[in-house]
Design an enzyme around this catalytic site. Structure first.
Site, PDB file in Angstrom:
ATOM      1  CG  ASN A 102       1.237   0.148   4.275  1.00  0.00           C
ATOM      2  OD1 ASN A 102       0.671  -0.455   4.241  1.00  0.00           O
ATOM      3  ND2 ASN A 102       2.759   0.246   4.077  1.00  0.00           N
ATOM      4  N   GLY A 103      -0.604  -1.310   6.443  1.00  0.00           N
ATOM      5  CA  GLY A 103      -0.652  -2.740   7.443  1.00  0.00           C
ATOM      6  C   GLY A 103      -1.511  -3.050   8.005  1.00  0.00           C
ATOM      7  CD  GLU A 159       8.192 -11.590  -8.680  1.00  0.00           C
ATOM      8  OE1 GLU A 159       8.365 -11.646  -7.164  1.00  0.00           O
ATOM      9  OE2 GLU A 159       9.252 -11.710  -9.277  1.00  0.00           O
ATOM     10  CE  LYS A 194      11.050  -3.533  -5.608  1.00  0.00           C
ATOM     11  NZ  LYS A 194      11.872  -4.433  -6.772  1.00  0.00           N
ATOM     12  CD  GLU A 241      15.085 -13.855  -8.038  1.00  0.00           C
ATOM     13  OE1 GLU A 241      15.088 -12.930  -8.585  1.00  0.00           O
ATOM     14  OE2 GLU A 241      15.070 -14.742  -6.567  1.00  0.00           O
ATOM     15  CG  HIS A 258      16.591 -37.881  -5.740  1.00  0.00           C
ATOM     16  ND1 HIS A 258      15.939 -39.063  -5.160  1.00  0.00           N
ATOM     17  CD2 HIS A 258      17.486 -38.368  -6.383  1.00  0.00           C
ATOM     18  CE1 HIS A 258      17.781 -39.747  -4.966  1.00  0.00           C
ATOM     19  NE2 HIS A 258      18.446 -38.725  -5.514  1.00  0.00           N
ATOM     20  CE  LYS A 265      12.160 -11.180  -9.798  1.00  0.00           C
ATOM     21  NZ  LYS A 265      12.397 -11.890  -8.685  1.00  0.00           N
ATOM     22  NE  ARG A 298       4.566   1.365  -0.231  1.00  0.00           N
ATOM     23  CZ  ARG A 298       5.375   1.067   0.894  1.00  0.00           C
ATOM     24  NH1 ARG A 298       6.911   1.516  -0.042  1.00  0.00           N
ATOM     25  NH2 ARG A 298       5.258   0.860   1.923  1.00  0.00           N
ATOM     26  CD1 TRP A 301      -0.740  -6.344  -3.019  1.00  0.00           C
ATOM     27  CD2 TRP A 301      -1.183  -6.391  -1.215  1.00  0.00           C
ATOM     28  NE1 TRP A 301      -0.798  -7.522  -3.119  1.00  0.00           N
ATOM     29  CE2 TRP A 301      -1.052  -7.864  -1.499  1.00  0.00           C
ATOM     30  CE3 TRP A 301      -1.348  -6.949   0.011  1.00  0.00           C
ATOM     31  CZ2 TRP A 301      -0.540  -8.933  -1.319  1.00  0.00           C
ATOM     32  CZ3 TRP A 301      -1.608  -8.484   0.825  1.00  0.00           C
ATOM     33  CH2 TRP A 301      -1.214  -9.003  -0.101  1.00  0.00           C
ATOM     34  CB  CYS A 323      -0.946  -0.159   0.887  1.00  0.00           C
ATOM     35  SG  CYS A 323      -1.729  -1.126   1.276  1.00  0.00           S
TER      36      CYS A 323
END
Length: 616
Positions: A100-101, A496, A611, A489, A512, A493, A27, A74, A2
């Site tokens: 925000n929170g 995402e 983000k 990573e 395995h 990406k 955000r 968000w 947010c």
């Protein structure tokens, strides 16, 4: 998560608020809204969806006010709808609040307020907080409206369990904005006859470079001609004015279609910035004064813990290989969100590093505080020099990556790995690495930016590969040793920004269980540089091809063996195996980017993501 922007001053507030929200949209972008104190009444404008929807509403209404607060959301509690968008009013309708929170005890608070006759129009925890502040405002007999508002905020927050960064306005106090924080960042921007409030300095750097980063339990009262910072726990608060050292142009896309692509292409420069002034040929080592530790203290370290989340966790995994290879120090990597809830055995010679691009990641901050409670020395690797983590650690290293706006981290990963390489070199030279070893490592590090440039020059080739596989719904990423974290990573990406299901694994784990997934519709990306385990990777690739699985291989220039086996090959320049993650990750970033673009995805604003993760 947010974004909050507030303004009080001489200019029209709505354009400033909209511009700030645009800069904070990374955000959160589920909904957006603003509250303006205008002519003795509050005007609240809210829209679900992107900030452009709010901008269109503002253009239709054309509000006039020099004071306002705004928010880009968000979603945590409640779906992204107009009703759940911030700001929220109190019961009287005269107070507006953005947040925000997460208010963890909001249900208990809401039930208590309902018993007092309050009614709620949203599903959010934030509306409960707005009602609670309004409740205490209406109870007060204080004549001064500004004092009454700040007192109400203080009383309400004393009952809250959770995290918050808030901005509050009231009709009775048209010349005041009150802000407070606990666990969610807030920064005050200072101007001439005007002041700003934001959850990130990027929202206000176009208007001022002089800022105050609020600490937890700080409450600020902003007026046009001044401000006051107090502690929510009582008494005055420490205030330090900082000067922002980056230009607003650094946070713009320029000629690139997306921030992510711009930031991928900035990696040669960001890598140089991470290393600049930190390599000493005279001593054949790294110079990292920010650690605040003497060589003797560094020598006494017997164990290292890296903590981070997401991309930072993957960087820490590479750091584990680097530290154990170059310095031979037992090292482990902890997901920060797990560390705080585990009872990790430590001793007095354990050194912990917390890794976070923003320096505000809530889980990493919690891991930092847990480690300090246990008496550990904790150092930080962050990109934001004024962040909460930077302020609370015992020292650390700034990665100097510059602003990273794209939600999918790219240049922060390579900068973090570069700094972890410097750290490992420093520890190695203190312990057993020779001068010759140190100088060879410095030579290789300094050559990396140009090698990254050569990989970026293959973007057209990588785009064609991406087009070939843009229809698939899943991918496997596999690598060995230090390139296992790169596989993770690369998978992160891909999932995402393209919404393809992707998973990263050690290549040796293929047999395995993972090989059961292999089929013609599921490509595998193998990170197989020409190193000590190259032939092992080749065997794994052969196993996939025997089962008709397509293979994209990332390998070293001059190694032509994979051209006869893999369906597609991407080459990287030769480098020591321990440094290869800084090169092998670049094609994976480009592959994910081009594939997402081909699928029509919004690369910079992927669904459900933001983000900076500032809520649990």
């Amino acid at each position: 998560m947010c974004g909050i922007v507030g303004y009080i001053g001489k200019r029209q507030a709505s354009p400033i608020l909209l511009d700030g929200l645009r800069r904070l949209e990374y955000r959160g972008y589920d909904s957006a809204g603003m509250a303006l104190n205008s002519g003795g009444s509050l005007q609240i404008l809210r829209r679900a969806g992107r900030i452009e929807n709010l901008r269109q509403l503002v253009a239709e209404v054309q509000p006039l006010s020099d004071t306002g607060i705004s928010h880009t959301r968000w979603a945590t509690h409640g779906a992204p709808t107009d009703e759940n968008a911030h700001p929220h009013r109190d019961q009287s309708g005269n107070l507006a609040l953005v947040h925000n929170g997460v208010i963890e005890n909001y249900i208990t608070l809401r039930d208590g307020l309902k018993a007092e006759g309050h009614t709620f129009t949203s599903e959010t925890d934030t509306e409960v907080l707005a009602h609670l502040v309004g409740y205490y405002y209406d109870l007060s007999d204080e004549k001064d409206a500004a004092l009454r508002l700040s007192s109400a905020v203080q009383r309400a927050l004393s009952r809250v369990k959770g995290t918050y960064g808030i901005a509050v306005m009231h009709v009775d106090a048209p010349d005041v904005i009150v802000g407070a924080r606990l666990g969610s960042p807030l920064v005050v921007g200072l101007g001439e006859g005007e002041h700003f409030l934001a959850s990130d300095v990027s929202a206000i750097v176009a208007h001022t470079r002089d800022v105050i980063y609020l600490n937890d339990y700080d409450m600020v009262t902003l007026r046009r001609d001044g401000f006051e910072v107090k502690s929510l726990e009582g008494g005055s608060a420490q205030v330090q004015v900082s000067h922002v050292d980056f230009d607003v142009a650094e946070a713009e896309k320029g000629d690139f279609p997306h921030y992510m692509l711009k930031e991928i292409y900035e990696q040669p420069a960001s890598l140089r910035n991470a290393m600049r002034g930190r390599l000493s040929r005279e001593e054949a080592t790294a110079v990292l004064g920010g650690l605040q530790m003497t060589p003797r203290e560094l020598r006494d370290v017997e164990r290292i813990i890296f903590s981070g989340c997401g991309t930072a966790y993957h960087a820490g995994m590479v750091g584990e290989y680097l530290m154990e290879s170059l310095a031979r120090i037992p090292t482990e990597v902890e997901i920060a969100s797990e560390f705080r809830y585990r009872n990790v055995p430590t001793d007095k010679n354990t050194l912990q590093f917390v890794i976070s691009q923003s320096g505000e990641t809530i889980d990493t901050l919690a891991a930092l505080r847990e480690a300090k409670r246990k008496g550990l020395r904790v150092l930080g690797l962050v990109n934001n020099v004024a962040s909460t983590i930077a302020r609370e650690t015992d020292g650390g290293i700034y990665i100097h990556a510059g602003p990273e706006i794209g939600v999918a981290a790219t240049k922060s990963f390579t900068s973090q790995v570069a700094v972890l390489t410097l750290l490992s070199l420093l520890f190695g030279r203190i312990r057993h690495l020779s001068t010759t070893d140190g100088l060879e490592m410095i030579d290789e590090l300094e050559a990396l930016p140009d090698k990254i440039t050569s990989i970026l020059n293959q973007t057209d080739h990588i785009r064609e590969i991406a087009k070939k596989y843009a229809h698939v719904e899943g991918m496997l990423f596999l690598g060995r040793q230090a390139n296992y974290p790169v596989a993770m990573e690369g998978a992160l990406k891909m999932k995402e920004i393209s919404y393809i299901y992707a998973s990263g694994h050690p290549s040796a784990e293929l047999k395995h269980g993972i090989i059961a997934l292999v089929k013609p519709e599921l490509p595998s990306v193998f990170i197989a540089p020409d190193d000590a385990v190259f032939d092992k990777n080749v065997s794994n690739i052969e196993e996939v091809k025997a089962r008709k699985g397509p293979v994209i291989a990332v390998t070293t220039e001059g190694q032509t063996k994979l051209e006869r086996i893999a369906d597609d090959v991407i080459y990287i320049p030769s480098c020591p195996s321990i440094l290869s993650p800084l090169l092998t990750v670049i094609p994976l970033q480009l592959l994910a980017y081009h594939l997402a673009v081909e699928r029509g995805c919004d690369v910079d604003k992927p669904r459900n993501l933001a983000k900076s993760v500032t809520v649990e």
